[in-house]
Design an enzyme around this catalytic site. Structure first.
Site, mmCIF file in Angstrom:
data_model
loop_
_atom_site.group_PDB
_atom_site.id
_atom_site.type_symbol
_atom_site.label_atom_id
_atom_site.label_comp_id
_atom_site.label_asym_id
_atom_site.label_seq_id
_atom_site.Cartn_x
_atom_site.Cartn_y
_atom_site.Cartn_z
ATOM 1 N N ASP A 101 0.839 -1.203 0.000
ATOM 2 C CA ASP A 101 0.000 0.000 0.000
ATOM 3 C C ASP A 101 0.873 1.252 0.000
ATOM 4 O O ASP A 101 2.043 1.209 0.377
ATOM 5 C CB ASP A 101 -0.888 0.029 1.251
ATOM 6 C CG ASP A 101 -1.863 -1.133 1.278
ATOM 7 O OD1 ASP A 101 -2.171 -1.675 0.211
ATOM 8 O OD2 ASP A 101 -2.299 -1.486 2.396
HETATM 9 N N1 URA Z 1 -1.187 -5.969 3.719
HETATM 10 C C1 URA Z 1 -1.694 -4.720 3.778
HETATM 11 O O1 URA Z 1 -2.741 -4.493 4.359
HETATM 12 N N2 URA Z 1 -1.011 -3.744 3.175
HETATM 13 C C2 URA Z 1 0.185 -3.935 2.538
HETATM 14 O O2 URA Z 1 0.774 -2.987 2.025
HETATM 15 C C3 URA Z 1 0.691 -5.238 2.508
HETATM 16 C C4 URA Z 1 -0.016 -6.238 3.102
#
Ligand code: URA
Length: 230
Positions: A101
């Site tokens: 993310d």
């Molecule tokens: N899980 C998440 O919620 N976000 C990420 O960036 C990676 C794994």
């Protein structure tokens, strides 16, 4: 190198497809068609498959220390993308190995090798990814047990695969999962009534984020690191 290996990389074939192409006489090496899967070739050989010349380019493999604020996409109209952190000449044909993310930091892999990428990201291969998770609320014993058994994410019908939890402090855990569902870690913690405050990926398989890398920095993986994930 072996001819079937050359074809797998240069023509994006599986090793089996490469062997079939060789056996059917669809491949010429320096004008010669009597070939075997293990016939030796170099990147300087003239290799032709189905009348099209091939060229062998070595795959490239990188690790990046992803900072917050950049997105894991090749292009984005609103935000900087991780590829912007790399020099132009390196960006060519590079693919991002799974997504983090925008606000997640840590280990991100990039490669030109589609088969290697698939092994790391496909749920079939169970490649573990470890995240350091800062939480809004204290982690409970019940929550750890639930995460380790598998939890039901909002909008899903199957439980998550069993995860591994290591508790560092009341509000910080390491979570290792082998799936990559959308926002998986955040949704898993939401499923046990907690909230992720900060997320940082430390490890993929046996490959750890180098301790001496700075945010936004990247480095080429060693052949040993590439092999650990192959
Ligand atoms: N899980 C998440 O919620 N976000 C990420 O960036 C990676 C794994």
């Amino acid at each position: 190198m072996r001819l079937d290996y050359y074809l797998a990389h240069a023509a994006n074939l599986s090793r089996k497809e490469a062997k079939i192409a060789i056996a059917k006489g669809r491949v010429l090496v320096n004008g010669e068609s009597k070939l075997k899967a293990n016939s030796p070739v170099t990147d300087l050989c003239d290799v032709i498959l189905d009348k099209s010349p091939l060229s062998f380019q070595q795959n490239r493999y990188y690790m990046m220390y992803k900072p917050a604020g950049v997105v894991c996409a090749l292009q984005d109209d609103e935000h900087d993308v991780v590829l912007d952190l790399l020099p132009h000449e390196i960006q060519k044909e590079l693919k991002i190995v799974g997504r983090l993310d925008k606000d997640t930091t840590g280990l991100l892999l990039l490669t030109t090798d589609g088969q290697w990428l698939h092994k790391i990201t496909s749920p079939k291969h169970d490649c573990p990814k470890t995240y350091l998770v800062d939480l809004a609320d204290e982690i409970t014993k019940d929550a750890i047990e639930a995460l380790e058994k598998g939890v039901l994410l909002k909008g899903e019908i199957d439980l998550t695969k069993p995860a591994k939890v290591v508790s560092h402090t009341e509000k910080q855990i390491s979570l290792t999962i082998s799936e990559g569902k959308y926002h998986q870690v955040k949704r898993m913690l939401a499923a046990v009534g907690n909230k992720v405050e900060a997320l940082h990926r430390t490890q993929i398989g046996e490959v750890c984020l180098s301790q001496d890398m700075a945010l936004g920095e990247f480095t080429e993986l060693s052949p040993e690191q590439v092999a650990l994930l192959a």
